[in-house]
Design a protein around this motif. Structure first.
Motif: not given
Length: 659
Positions: A267-278, A280-291, A351-356
């Motif tokens: 038995q066990g649990v596996l979770l996948l977490v996906q960050i949205n709009d990464l 677009e964040l790199n394009l608008q604010k640069g890779f440093q913001a994405g990092d 305020q690290l992301a573009l959207t809620d």
């Protein structure tokens, strides 16, 4: 013989030679002086006595002459006083027996003295009337010699005692730097790198200390270099440099090793977490913001999952993260997914992301044997369902197989475990750990606990251990298992050591800690010695308690080992402080040994090199193929454990037979 004793003996030897030489010179000079004195004294007495009795010899007054001779002789300084006429006839003769008082006879025999004699003519006017003969008594000379010898001996004896005390104290002060140097060398053998700060003033010793400090620093640099290489290989192969988490390879290897482990829970649990709009964040604010966003998310995931032991956390790719909670249950999957989404909302506030719409979570829980591919596929489907459900949603899918054998609810687990512990329904299994180069040579047996279910089947520790820890029953379970182990007979096992896994959480229990310290001290002589094994992550977190326990256990002949070595991302320098007797390389690395160019091979080689440099034995667990065994032999591992040797089997002992 120590250098201190040699120097003391050498100093006393020189002192004795000095004493003997001084005594001999003094003795000879005194003896010569006394002989000269006796000779002069005899001659003076003969001369003066001859002159004194000359006037009486004219009248041939023998009574007067005899009176004068008696007066001189009775003083006691003469052995013989004799008066003879010119024809050699003895007219008056006085002799004294040689009796020397207060002088040992052995000394008189050892020191012969030549007794001087003297004579003088007795005149009657111008003719010779006779001869006076005087021989001195040696008693005075012997007494003077003996007293001189005694006084010299007592004086040198007093000086010798003073030299022994003062010289011994002085030598200890002079040799104190060598004691420090010995401790430094001994510490270096134990891979403790001590630098002497206070250097001796003696020029030669100072150079030795400086050379020792340089060597210690160099050896420490070599060890640090080994650790750095091992850390570098691990980071390159299994580490995400941006977030500090594991990478996809690490994630999949750990899950595969867990699924392949026969003694673990199904038995066990596996979770996948996906960050949205990464993107677009790199394009608008640069890779440093994405990092910055990715690093903040990684920190939140670590904070949220830290309460779950042995959790595998990794950044899979881009904005995708994976979480694997071994032994997790379906209700924990829902709770964890909900908590993750809630915690990730902090990113909006900061305020690290573009959207809620920060992220989605897809989770699966399984309660039956499965595969990694199926788990990832089902988790991906759950993630897609969460994305379709709306912003910041989570979905949990359950991979179940109806068995009706195992309790699934938390309360059911609690009742089952409490009943099993109360009735001591624990049975012991064992698996041998053997020498890498001689598979017939057993190093020790590792002991596994199983719970006997009502249907007679066994429940593995991997299934119930997570619940014993959550329900605070782990110290009770550890005590029952150890009590059974302590009743084993080493002669019947054909080995003198067994290894038992102990939860670091048990070390927090004061009652358990007091009991285990008392138990190992009173362990029967027929019982095998125990190797106490702790998980690497738990040992690092509870390092001080484990170090304290290790010191006491070793004093009674037991050992301490680390299980799943290399599983955590702890810096390998902790080995220098913890100093376990052996480590077991995690099965996740063993499974990857497929060819000589595999980077896991180089990583295991570095892990082994770091451990061996600290005189720590290295064991590989989960060895299943001949190819793995041959590669491990080339890597100079000390011992192996796995199905290639034998599977865990019930341990036949008195307690088991009673069941």
């Amino acid at each position: 013989m120590t250098l201190y004793r040699q120097l003391v003996i050498f100093t006393l030897g020189l002192f004795f030679i000095l004493f003997a030489g001084t005594l001999l010179v003094k003795f000879e000079s005194t003896r010569s002086f006394l002989i000269d004195q006796l000779e002069s004294h005899a001659q003076d007495t003969a001369t003066s006595l001859g002159v004194s009795i000359s006037q009486y010899s004219i009248e041939d007054d023998m009574p007067a002459i005899e009176s004068m001779i008696n007066a001189v002789f009775d003083r006691g300084y003469y052995l013989i006083v004799r008066y003879m006429d010119t024809k050699g006839s003895v007219l008056i003769n006085r002799e004294l027996d040689v009796t020397i008082e207060n002088v040992p006879q052995w000394f008189i025999r050892l020191v012969p003295l030549k007794i001087p004699e003297a004579s003088a003519n007795v005149m009657a006017n111008w003719r010779q009337a006779g001869t006076i003969f005087v021989k001195s008594h040696p008693g005075y000379a012997y007494k003077t010699l003996w007293e001189n010898v005694v006084h010299m001996t007592l004086w040198f004896l007093a000086c010798g005692i003073f030299v022994l005390i003062a010289g011994g104290f002085g030598l200890r002060l002079l040799l104190k730097p060598l004691v420090l140097l010995e401790r430094q060398a001994d510490a270096l053998c134990k891979k403790k790198y001590e630098i002497q700060q206070h250097l001796p003033k003696t020029k030669e010793l100072r150079r030795v200390f400086e050379a020792m400090n340089r060597m210690t620093s160099k050896v420490k640099e070599m060890f640090d270099e080994q650790v750095t290489i091992a850390e570098g290989l691990r980071k390159h192969a299994y580490y995400d440099s941006l977030t500090g988490l594991g990478n996809r390879r690490y994630f999949e290897n750990q899950i595969s090793a867990r699924l392949d482990r026969q003694d673990s829970a199904t038995q066990g649990v596996l979770l996948l977490v996906q960050i949205n709009d990464l993107h677009e964040l790199n394009l608008q604010k640069g890779f440093q913001a994405g990092d910055e966003l990715l690093k903040r998310v990684a920190a939140l995931l670590q904070e949220t999952t830290k309460q779950h032991e042995n959790t595998v956390l990794a950044r899979l790719t881009g904005g995708d993260f994976g979480i694997f909670v071994p032994d997790g249950t379906s209700w924990e999957a829902e709770s964890l997914a909900e908590t993750l989404v809630s915690q990730l909302n902090q990113v909006v506030v900061e305020q690290l992301a573009l959207t809620d719409n920060i992220a989605h979570v897809g989770a699966i829980s399984y309660e039956s044997p499965t595969t990694l591919n199926r788990m990832l596929s089902e988790a991906d489907l759950a993630l897609r369902s969460a994305q379709q459900a709306g912003p910041n949603k989570w979905t949990v899918r359950n991979l179940t197989e109806e068995t009706g054998k195992m309790p699934l609810g938390q309360q059911q687990w609690k009742n089952t475990l409490e009943q099993a512990l109360a009735q001591r329904k624990i049975i012991l299994f064992s698996q041998p750990v053997v020498n890498t180069y001689d598979r017939d040579k057993i190093i020790h047996l590792e002991i596994f606990s199983r719970i006997v279910q009502d249907d007679g089947k066994f429940l593995s520790a991997g299934a119930f251990m997570p619940f014993t820890e959550r329900l605070c029953l782990v110290s009770t379970l550890d005590r029952i298992a150890l009590e059974d182990v302590m009743q084993l007979d080493a002669a019947m096992l054909s080995v003198d050591r067994v290894a038992v896994n102990v939860s670091p959480a048990s070390m927090h229990d004061d009652a358990f800690r007091r009991w285990i310290l008392f138990a190992i001290e009173k362990l029967p002589t027929k019982a095998p010695r125990i190797n106490f094994e702790f998980s690497e992550l738990g040992a690092v977190q509870q390092m001080e308690k484990i170090k304290e326990f290790s010191a006491i256990a070793r004093r009674h002949g037991h050992l301490v080992g680390l299980d799943h070595y290399g599983q955590s991302f702890s810096h390998l320098g902790y080995l220098q402080s913890l100093r376990p007797d052996y480590v077991k390389i995690d099965k996740g690395y063993t499974d990857e040994l497929k060819d000589v160019d595999n980077d896991s091979r180089f990583f295991i080689g570095c892990l082994c090199s770091v451990a061996h440099s600290l005189d720590i034995t290295v064991i590989a667990e989960g060895v299943e193929t001949e190819q793995q065994w041959q590669l491990l032999k080339e890597l100079n591992l000390d011992a192996i454990q796995g199905y290639i040797i034998d599977r865990p089997k019930p341990l036949l002992n008195k307690k088991n037979s009673e069941r």
